[in-house]
Design an enzyme around this catalytic site. Structure first.
Site, PDB file in Angstrom:
ATOM      1  N   ASP A  77       0.931  -1.275  -0.185  1.00  0.00           N
ATOM      2  CA  ASP A  77      -0.062   0.034   0.006  1.00  0.00           C
ATOM      3  C   ASP A  77       0.915   1.281  -0.101  1.00  0.00           C
ATOM      4  OD1 ASP A  77       0.578   0.452   2.782  1.00  0.00           O
ATOM      5  OD2 ASP A  77      -0.741  -0.635   3.515  1.00  0.00           O
ATOM      6  N   GLU A  78       0.201   2.361  -0.284  1.00  0.00           N
ATOM      7  CA  GLU A  78       0.927   3.722  -0.141  1.00  0.00           C
ATOM      8  C   GLU A  78       1.870   3.825   0.908  1.00  0.00           C
ATOM      9  OE1 GLU A  78      -0.034   8.406  -1.499  1.00  0.00           O
ATOM     10  OE2 GLU A  78      -1.631   6.812  -1.292  1.00  0.00           O
TER      11      GLU A  78
END
Length: 189
Positions: free
Chosen positions: A44-45
């Protein structure tokens, strides 16, 4: 002829090459990847670390199998206890969408000394907020934000998450944003 790459994904990037949102930071900024390159799995980011990329779509199935270990180093809020490590190892219930999910048993251990990663681009927090510690968690599955949910479930929320290994492929000393082309992905010893 397919091509394979390992990448040290930094904080703040998504695991895509195109996006409808102009503010997203994309993988194509790091290297002139060949057309058809895709990431295998996602980070994820907010997560960092080892990301495998390939032009071979069948490779994704090999890497995502449940007999391929994925190891993460998590910096957690507080000094993680042996009891929390044992709970992680046994498997525990976490939320997955609208339902609960019991994780498979995993490997977990406290990291001492702490890993020497370069500072994250966005500061995590100051020392005045209390101590932190690092734990290694090795899973063979990959539910959405699973490691973060696991550490939170045992009372030690993740502050920073770095994937360091997939199978026998190690992040090693590859710097953030670094890309290395490899002949193949070594998944088993």
């Amino acid at each position: 002829m397919h091509r394979h790459f390992i990448l040290h994904k930094p904080y703040g990037y998504i695991c895509q090459f195109v996006s409808n949102h102009k503010q997203n930071k994309l993988l194509g900024e790091f290297f002139d990847f060949p057309e058809g390159t895709m990431s295998i799995g996602r980070l994820d980011e907010d997560s960092e670390g080892l990301l495998l990329l390939t032009t071979d779509g069948k490779m994704s199935e090999r890497v995502r199998r449940k007999d391929v270990e994925k190891e993460y180093y998590a910096q957690v809020d507080g000094v993680i206890t042996e009891e929390a490590i044992e709970l992680l190892q046994q498997g525990l219930e976490i939320g997955s969408g609208d339902a609960m999910y019991k994780t498979l048993p995993c490997k977990a251990r406290r990291l001492d000394p702490v890993p020497g990663f370069a500072p994250r681009t966005k500061k995590i927090r100051d020392d005045r907020h209390g101590p932190t510690s690092w734990v290694s968690i090795t899973v063979t599955e990959g539910k959405f934000r699973q490691v973060r949910k696991m550490t939170a479930a045992v009372g030690f929320p993740t502050l920073r998450l770095v994937r360091v290994r997939i199978g026998c492929m190690h992040l090693g000393d590859l710097p953030q944003r670094g890309v290395q082309e490899v002949d193949d992905f070594i998944l088993y010893p």
